[in-house]
Design an enzyme around this catalytic site. Sequence first.
Site, PDB file in Angstrom:
ATOM      1  N   GLY A  50       0.797  -1.219   0.000  1.00  0.00           N
ATOM      2  CA  GLY A  50       0.000   0.000   0.000  1.00  0.00           C
ATOM      3  C   GLY A  50       0.827   1.265   0.000  1.00  0.00           C
ATOM      4  O   GLY A  50       0.282   2.357  -0.024  1.00  0.00           O
ATOM      5  N   CYS A  51       2.149   1.114   0.047  1.00  0.00           N
ATOM      6  CA  CYS A  51       3.015   2.281  -0.002  1.00  0.00           C
ATOM      7  C   CYS A  51       3.431   2.530  -1.447  1.00  0.00           C
ATOM      8  O   CYS A  51       3.701   1.589  -2.185  1.00  0.00           O
ATOM      9  CB  CYS A  51       4.264   2.069   0.853  1.00  0.00           C
ATOM     10  N   GLN A  52       3.491   3.788  -1.805  1.00  0.00           N
ATOM     11  CA  GLN A  52       3.924   4.151  -3.143  1.00  0.00           C
ATOM     12  C   GLN A  52       5.396   3.787  -3.334  1.00  0.00           C
ATOM     13  O   GLN A  52       5.795   3.318  -4.391  1.00  0.00           O
ATOM     14  CB  GLN A  52       3.727   5.656  -3.342  1.00  0.00           C
ATOM     15  N   SER A  53       6.184   3.994  -2.306  1.00  0.00           N
ATOM     16  CA  SER A  53       7.597   3.622  -2.323  1.00  0.00           C
ATOM     17  C   SER A  53       7.734   2.258  -1.677  1.00  0.00           C
ATOM     18  O   SER A  53       6.835   1.791  -0.997  1.00  0.00           O
ATOM     19  CB  SER A  53       8.417   4.627  -1.527  1.00  0.00           C
TER      20      SER A  53
END
Length: 141
Positions: A50-53
């Site tokens: 769920g993290c962009q990075s």
Amino acid sequence: MTIKEKQDQIIEEFAMFDEWMDKYENIIDYGKELEGLNDSDKTDENIVRGCQSNVWLTATEKDGKLIFNADSDAIITKGIIGLLLEIFSGHTPQEIATTELYAIDEIGLKEHLSPNRANGLTSMVNKIKMTALAYRAKQNG
């Protein structure tokens, strides 16, 4: 120091900065304090979804307390996870699972993140809480 005391200390620390650029620099400093992870720990199991990075989180139990470590390939994201670990690492799974996180809202961080980063922050908190719940279940047999 309790989780609540740590949060209060962080709120006080961030209140010293008037500008958000200074607060971001402080967040980045939390990331610099992380030991980081070996490439062997950057596994699919340890990734925070769920993290962009890319963000990886590991936990080990020592004397009934969880010690978290994390890493990210993005400097602000690494600072955010570093800030969260400052709050939660070194406490019992019970404390981590049941203590409300309010420092992030109090310092206004969520309001200054892009929607993708805000979702990533929520994912990091959820991963920390779920890890604590899993260890608590293990401790309770």
